[in-house]
Design a protein around this motif. Structure first.
Motif, PDB file in Angstrom:
ATOM      1  N   ASN A  11       1.101  -1.140   0.415  1.00  0.00           N
ATOM      2  CA  ASN A  11       0.522   0.251   0.155  1.00  0.00           C
ATOM      3  C   ASN A  11       0.600   1.353   0.321  1.00  0.00           C
ATOM      4  OD1 ASN A  11      -2.437  -1.265   0.161  1.00  0.00           O
ATOM      5  ND2 ASN A  11      -2.642  -1.514   2.135  1.00  0.00           N
ATOM      6  N   GLU A  12       1.657   1.218   1.018  1.00  0.00           N
ATOM      7  CA  GLU A  12       2.404   2.148   0.992  1.00  0.00           C
ATOM      8  C   GLU A  12       3.534   2.865  -0.785  1.00  0.00           C
ATOM      9  OE1 GLU A  12       5.256   1.012   3.840  1.00  0.00           O
ATOM     10  OE2 GLU A  12       4.538   1.341   5.210  1.00  0.00           O
ATOM     11  N   LEU A  13       4.469   1.504  -1.577  1.00  0.00           N
ATOM     12  CA  LEU A  13       4.125   1.350  -2.380  1.00  0.00           C
ATOM     13  C   LEU A  13       3.728   2.490  -3.497  1.00  0.00           C
ATOM     14  CD1 LEU A  13       6.863  -1.651  -2.069  1.00  0.00           C
ATOM     15  CD2 LEU A  13       8.268   0.764  -2.363  1.00  0.00           C
ATOM     16  N   ARG A  14       2.690   1.193  -3.864  1.00  0.00           N
ATOM     17  CA  ARG A  14       1.221   1.233  -4.514  1.00  0.00           C
ATOM     18  C   ARG A  14       0.882   3.159  -4.802  1.00  0.00           C
ATOM     19  NH1 ARG A  14      -2.618  -2.098  -3.272  1.00  0.00           N
ATOM     20  NH2 ARG A  14      -1.473  -3.667  -4.331  1.00  0.00           N
ATOM     21  N   THR A  15       0.817   3.773  -3.665  1.00  0.00           N
ATOM     22  CA  THR A  15       0.796   5.340  -3.820  1.00  0.00           C
ATOM     23  C   THR A  15       1.922   5.940  -4.096  1.00  0.00           C
ATOM     24  OG1 THR A  15       0.005   4.982  -1.721  1.00  0.00           O
ATOM     25  CG2 THR A  15       0.411   7.264  -2.260  1.00  0.00           C
ATOM     26  N   ASP A  16       3.307   5.205  -3.809  1.00  0.00           N
ATOM     27  CA  ASP A  16       4.841   6.248  -4.350  1.00  0.00           C
ATOM     28  C   ASP A  16       4.309   5.817  -5.750  1.00  0.00           C
ATOM     29  OD1 ASP A  16       4.865   7.296  -1.798  1.00  0.00           O
ATOM     30  OD2 ASP A  16       6.680   5.778  -1.639  1.00  0.00           O
ATOM     31  N   ILE A  17       4.192   4.865  -6.344  1.00  0.00           N
ATOM     32  CA  ILE A  17       4.394   4.122  -7.956  1.00  0.00           C
ATOM     33  C   ILE A  17       3.440   4.701  -9.015  1.00  0.00           C
ATOM     34  CG2 ILE A  17       4.394   2.309  -9.089  1.00  0.00           C
ATOM     35  CD1 ILE A  17       5.856   0.998  -6.679  1.00  0.00           C
ATOM     36  N   PHE A  18       1.513   4.521  -8.051  1.00  0.00           N
ATOM     37  CA  PHE A  18       1.147   4.462  -9.217  1.00  0.00           C
ATOM     38  C   PHE A  18       0.453   5.390  -9.790  1.00  0.00           C
ATOM     39  CE2 PHE A  18      -1.553  -0.134  -9.114  1.00  0.00           C
ATOM     40  CZ  PHE A  18      -0.044  -0.514  -8.940  1.00  0.00           C
ATOM     41  N   ASN A  19       0.761   7.036  -8.638  1.00  0.00           N
ATOM     42  CA  ASN A  19       0.630   8.103  -9.079  1.00  0.00           C
ATOM     43  C   ASN A  19       0.620   8.768 -10.077  1.00  0.00           C
ATOM     44  OD1 ASN A  19      -2.206   8.336  -7.001  1.00  0.00           O
ATOM     45  ND2 ASN A  19      -0.742   8.983  -5.598  1.00  0.00           N
ATOM     46  N   PRO A  20       2.781   8.845  -9.887  1.00  0.00           N
ATOM     47  CA  PRO A  20       3.132   9.235 -10.741  1.00  0.00           C
ATOM     48  C   PRO A  20       2.960   8.810 -12.673  1.00  0.00           C
ATOM     49  CG  PRO A  20       4.853   8.709  -8.733  1.00  0.00           C
ATOM     50  CD  PRO A  20       3.634   8.506  -8.593  1.00  0.00           C
ATOM     51  N   VAL A  21       2.907   7.205 -12.204  1.00  0.00           N
ATOM     52  CA  VAL A  21       2.421   6.158 -13.253  1.00  0.00           C
ATOM     53  C   VAL A  21       1.355   7.010 -14.292  1.00  0.00           C
ATOM     54  CG1 VAL A  21       1.998   4.087 -14.150  1.00  0.00           C
ATOM     55  CG2 VAL A  21       4.005   3.504 -12.345  1.00  0.00           C
ATOM     56  N   ALA A  22      -0.236   7.142 -13.646  1.00  0.00           N
ATOM     57  CA  ALA A  22      -0.903   7.668 -14.240  1.00  0.00           C
ATOM     58  C   ALA A  22      -0.274   9.110 -14.741  1.00  0.00           C
ATOM     59  CB  ALA A  22      -2.437   7.704 -12.776  1.00  0.00           C
ATOM     60  N   GLU A  23      -0.353   9.772 -14.245  1.00  0.00           N
ATOM     61  CA  GLU A  23       0.531  11.117 -14.237  1.00  0.00           C
ATOM     62  C   GLU A  23       1.189  11.021 -16.039  1.00  0.00           C
ATOM     63  OE1 GLU A  23       2.175  13.064 -11.174  1.00  0.00           O
ATOM     64  OE2 GLU A  23       0.355  13.122  -9.863  1.00  0.00           O
ATOM     65  N   LYS A  24       2.512  10.579 -15.330  1.00  0.00           N
ATOM     66  CA  LYS A  24       2.718  10.008 -16.747  1.00  0.00           C
ATOM     67  C   LYS A  24       2.426   9.958 -18.034  1.00  0.00           C
ATOM     68  CE  LYS A  24       7.175  11.228 -17.397  1.00  0.00           C
ATOM     69  NZ  LYS A  24       7.108  12.911 -17.846  1.00  0.00           N
ATOM     70  N   LYS A  25       1.477   8.371 -17.949  1.00  0.00           N
ATOM     71  CA  LYS A  25       0.832   7.910 -18.638  1.00  0.00           C
ATOM     72  C   LYS A  25       0.029   8.786 -19.635  1.00  0.00           C
ATOM     73  CE  LYS A  25      -2.887   5.279 -17.634  1.00  0.00           C
ATOM     74  NZ  LYS A  25      -2.905   3.883 -17.585  1.00  0.00           N
ATOM     75  N   ALA A  26      -1.298   9.941 -18.833  1.00  0.00           N
ATOM     76  CA  ALA A  26      -1.406  10.714 -19.359  1.00  0.00           C
ATOM     77  C   ALA A  26      -1.500  11.648 -20.395  1.00  0.00           C
ATOM     78  CB  ALA A  26      -2.576  11.940 -18.025  1.00  0.00           C
ATOM     79  N   ALA A  27       0.621  12.422 -19.442  1.00  0.00           N
ATOM     80  CA  ALA A  27       1.121  13.341 -19.593  1.00  0.00           C
ATOM     81  C   ALA A  27       1.854  13.443 -21.286  1.00  0.00           C
ATOM     82  CB  ALA A  27       2.076  13.921 -19.211  1.00  0.00           C
ATOM     83  N   TRP A  28       1.536  11.502 -21.645  1.00  0.00           N
ATOM     84  CA  TRP A  28       2.432  10.995 -22.798  1.00  0.00           C
ATOM     85  C   TRP A  28       0.696  11.158 -23.261  1.00  0.00           C
ATOM     86  CZ3 TRP A  28       5.575   6.625 -20.090  1.00  0.00           C
ATOM     87  CH2 TRP A  28       7.107   7.414 -20.112  1.00  0.00           C
ATOM     88  N   VAL A  29      -0.350  10.075 -23.732  1.00  0.00           N
ATOM     89  CA  VAL A  29      -1.767  10.446 -23.949  1.00  0.00           C
ATOM     90  C   VAL A  29      -2.067  11.386 -24.652  1.00  0.00           C
ATOM     91  CG1 VAL A  29      -3.849   9.708 -24.167  1.00  0.00           C
ATOM     92  CG2 VAL A  29      -2.071   8.103 -23.098  1.00  0.00           C
ATOM     93  N   ALA A  30      -1.495  12.674 -24.045  1.00  0.00           N
ATOM     94  CA  ALA A  30      -2.174  14.020 -24.730  1.00  0.00           C
ATOM     95  C   ALA A  30      -0.854  14.524 -25.834  1.00  0.00           C
ATOM     96  CB  ALA A  30      -2.408  14.894 -22.844  1.00  0.00           C
ATOM     97  N   GLY A  31      -0.105  14.368 -25.172  1.00  0.00           N
ATOM     98  CA  GLY A  31       1.163  14.890 -26.066  1.00  0.00           C
ATOM     99  C   GLY A  31       2.164  15.738 -25.758  1.00  0.00           C
ATOM    100  N   GLU A  32       1.961  15.053 -24.055  1.00  0.00           N
ATOM    101  CA  GLU A  32       3.391  16.176 -23.465  1.00  0.00           C
ATOM    102  C   GLU A  32       4.285  16.041 -23.346  1.00  0.00           C
ATOM    103  OE1 GLU A  32       0.736  17.156 -20.018  1.00  0.00           O
ATOM    104  OE2 GLU A  32      -0.799  18.456 -21.741  1.00  0.00           O
ATOM    105  N   GLY A  33       5.273  15.552 -24.124  1.00  0.00           N
ATOM    106  CA  GLY A  33       6.364  14.654 -23.749  1.00  0.00           C
ATOM    107  C   GLY A  33       6.742  13.503 -24.998  1.00  0.00           C
ATOM    108  N   ASP A  34       7.666  12.938 -24.727  1.00  0.00           N
ATOM    109  CA  ASP A  34       8.596  12.022 -25.735  1.00  0.00           C
ATOM    110  C   ASP A  34       8.672  10.993 -25.411  1.00  0.00           C
ATOM    111  OD1 ASP A  34       9.896  10.464 -27.695  1.00  0.00           O
ATOM    112  OD2 ASP A  34      11.527  12.373 -28.275  1.00  0.00           O
ATOM    113  N   ILE A  35       7.850   9.694 -25.366  1.00  0.00           N
ATOM    114  CA  ILE A  35       8.152   8.471 -24.713  1.00  0.00           C
ATOM    115  C   ILE A  35       9.550   8.223 -24.625  1.00  0.00           C
ATOM    116  CG2 ILE A  35       7.536   6.322 -24.588  1.00  0.00           C
ATOM    117  CD1 ILE A  35       4.827   7.337 -25.042  1.00  0.00           C
ATOM    118  N   ASP A  36       9.606   8.248 -25.667  1.00  0.00           N
ATOM    119  CA  ASP A  36      11.335   7.258 -26.493  1.00  0.00           C
ATOM    120  C   ASP A  36      12.614   8.628 -25.393  1.00  0.00           C
ATOM    121  OD1 ASP A  36      10.464   5.409 -28.238  1.00  0.00           O
ATOM    122  OD2 ASP A  36      10.266   6.349 -29.910  1.00  0.00           O
TER     123      ASP A  36
END
Length: 70
Positions: A11-36
């Motif tokens: 539960n501790e790790l999930r909070t630390d990991i999943f929030n940034p994952v969701a944010e980065k995924k949303a940014a990449w889907v929106a074209g705000e960044g270069d995945i590669d």
């Protein structure tokens, strides 16, 4: 089933990991960044947040489940 201490740590790790994952995924889907260009740093950041420990706990629990099913 997860051991109590493993569930607490997950539960501790999930909070630390999943929030940034969701944010980065949303940014990449929106074209705000270069995945590669960002991928290696992204993975390094997740590892620094404890991703490998998270996976190890899941694997340990799954292995215990498989053993119990035999």
């Amino acid at each position: 089933y997860f051991a109590a201490e493993d569930m607490t740590r997950l539960n501790e790790l999930r909070t630390d990991i999943f929030n940034p994952v969701a944010e980065k995924k949303a940014a990449w889907v929106a074209g705000e960044g270069d995945i590669d260009a960002e991928w290696d740093q992204y993975v390094a950041d997740l590892e620094a947040m404890g991703l490998n420990e998270f996976i190890d706990i899941l694997q340990k629990t799954y292995d215990g489940f498989l053993k119990a099913m035999q």
